[in-house]
Design a protein around this motif. Structure first.
Motif, short mmCIF file in Angstrom:
data_model
loop_
_atom_site.label_atom_id
_atom_site.label_comp_id
_atom_site.label_asym_id
_atom_site.label_seq_id
_atom_site.Cartn_x
_atom_site.Cartn_y
_atom_site.Cartn_z
N TRP A 274 0.86 -1.18 0.00
CA TRP A 274 0.00 0.00 0.00
C TRP A 274 0.89 1.23 0.00
O TRP A 274 1.96 1.24 0.61
N GLN A 275 0.43 2.28 -0.66
CA GLN A 275 1.21 3.51 -0.75
C GLN A 275 0.38 4.68 -0.24
O GLN A 275 -0.79 4.83 -0.59
N TYR A 276 0.99 5.50 0.60
CA TYR A 276 0.31 6.68 1.13
C TYR A 276 0.13 7.74 0.05
O TYR A 276 0.98 7.92 -0.81
N THR A 277 -0.98 8.46 0.14
CA THR A 277 -1.13 9.71 -0.59
C THR A 277 -1.27 10.81 0.45
O THR A 277 -1.36 10.53 1.65
N ASN A 278 -1.29 12.04 0.00
CA ASN A 278 -1.40 13.17 0.91
C ASN A 278 -2.76 13.15 1.60
O ASN A 278 -3.74 12.66 1.06
N GLU A 279 -2.80 13.73 2.78
CA GLU A 279 -4.03 13.77 3.56
C GLU A 279 -5.05 14.70 2.92
O GLU A 279 -4.72 15.79 2.47
N PHE A 280 -6.29 14.23 2.89
CA PHE A 280 -7.40 15.03 2.38
C PHE A 280 -8.16 15.58 3.59
O PHE A 280 -8.53 14.83 4.49
N ILE A 281 -8.36 16.88 3.62
CA ILE A 281 -9.08 17.51 4.73
C ILE A 281 -10.14 18.44 4.14
O ILE A 281 -9.85 19.24 3.25
N ASP A 282 -11.37 18.29 4.64
CA ASP A 282 -12.41 19.25 4.27
C ASP A 282 -13.16 19.66 5.54
O ASP A 282 -12.74 19.31 6.65
N ALA A 283 -14.27 20.35 5.42
CA ALA A 283 -15.00 20.85 6.58
C ALA A 283 -15.61 19.73 7.42
O ALA A 283 -15.98 19.95 8.58
N HIS A 284 -15.70 18.52 6.87
CA HIS A 284 -16.39 17.44 7.56
C HIS A 284 -15.48 16.32 8.06
O HIS A 284 -15.90 15.49 8.85
N GLY A 285 -14.31 16.26 7.59
CA GLY A 285 -13.44 15.16 8.02
C GLY A 285 -12.07 15.23 7.38
O GLY A 285 -11.75 16.19 6.68
N ARG A 286 -11.31 14.21 7.66
CA ARG A 286 -9.98 14.10 7.08
C ARG A 286 -9.66 12.63 6.88
O ARG A 286 -10.12 11.77 7.63
N ALA A 287 -8.86 12.36 5.87
CA ALA A 287 -8.52 10.97 5.56
C ALA A 287 -7.27 10.95 4.70
O ALA A 287 -6.90 11.94 4.08
N VAL A 288 -6.65 9.81 4.69
CA VAL A 288 -5.56 9.57 3.76
C VAL A 288 -5.98 8.35 2.93
O VAL A 288 -6.52 7.38 3.46
N VAL A 289 -5.79 8.44 1.64
CA VAL A 289 -6.16 7.34 0.76
C VAL A 289 -4.92 6.51 0.50
O VAL A 289 -3.87 7.03 0.12
N LEU A 290 -5.04 5.21 0.72
CA LEU A 290 -3.96 4.28 0.39
C LEU A 290 -4.19 3.80 -1.03
O LEU A 290 -5.30 3.44 -1.41
N ARG A 291 -3.14 3.76 -1.82
CA ARG A 291 -3.26 3.34 -3.21
C ARG A 291 -2.29 2.18 -3.46
O ARG A 291 -1.41 1.90 -2.67
N GLY A 292 -2.44 1.53 -4.58
CA GLY A 292 -1.50 0.51 -5.02
C GLY A 292 -1.87 -0.91 -4.68
O GLY A 292 -1.85 -1.78 -5.52
N GLY A 293 -2.23 -1.18 -3.46
CA GLY A 293 -2.62 -2.52 -3.06
C GLY A 293 -1.45 -3.38 -2.63
O GLY A 293 -0.30 -3.11 -2.93
N SER A 294 -1.78 -4.39 -1.90
CA SER A 294 -0.78 -5.29 -1.35
C SER A 294 -1.03 -6.69 -1.88
O SER A 294 -2.17 -7.11 -2.04
#
Length: 182
Positions: free
Chosen positions: A133-153
């Motif tokens: 799995w590969q990290y992407t930059n954190e996504f933040i908006d008015a309702h929450g925050r998350a980091v999307v993992l890409r690539g797969g294992s």
């Protein structure tokens, strides 16, 4: 090897060393890896540790859409190397084959980042699919925050034994672990 060089020069130490570089050997204030693993991707680092590494090199983690563009290009391909069927993703020539029975905690289960040159994306980026799995930059908006993992294992089974699935290579599913969990 690149991450070990970074640790040596930056003298980085994690705030919480629990599971940090879990598959490396701690030797006092240094971390060591087996020489055979020099080209393996780094695992067991946190989002902040990945950010620190990027910042040290005056870069940042990609946004999720940037990762997608680097992997897929602009021509609508399904996989970084093109391909229009699932067999091109699991034949072992463009990305790691599924590996049943591996815990994912051992470096031996990982492929070198340079192991699949025919799996390069249209931009020449390697190892976009299946190794870790590969990290992407954190996504933040008015309702929450998350980091999307890409690539797969590749170490988790690809089937559900409760439905008597088989894996793409035809093997019988033997594990109750299923899906994209850690």
């Amino acid at each position: 090897a690149a991450y070990a060089a970074y640790l040596k020069v930056s003298k980085y130490r994690p705030e919480d060393p629990t599971n940090f570089l879990r598959n490396w050997t701690a030797n006092g204030a240094t971390w060591e890896f087996d020489a055979a693993d020099a080209e393996k991707p780094v695992t067991h680092v946190s989002l902040n540790e990945a950010r620190e590494y990027c910042a040290f090199h005056k870069h940042r983690l990609p946004n999720s859409w940037e990762w997608q563009l680097a992997a897929q290009g602009l021509d609508g391909r399904l996989y970084p190397w093109g391909g229009d069927d699932a067999s091109s993703a699991v034949d072992g020539t463009r990305c790691p084959r599924y590996s049943m029975g591996s815990s994912g905690d051992d470096q031996a289960g990982l492929a070198n980042v340079t192991a699949f040159p025919s799996g390069a994306s249209p931009y020449g980026v390697l190892d976009m699919v299946g190794n870790v799995w590969q990290y992407t930059n954190e996504f933040i908006d008015a309702h929450g925050r998350a980091v999307v993992l890409r690539g797969g294992s590749s170490y988790l089974p690809c089937c559900d034994p409760s439905t008597q699935d088989t894996c793409p290579d035809g093997a019988t599913c033997l594990s109750t672990r299923w899906g994209g969990n850690w």
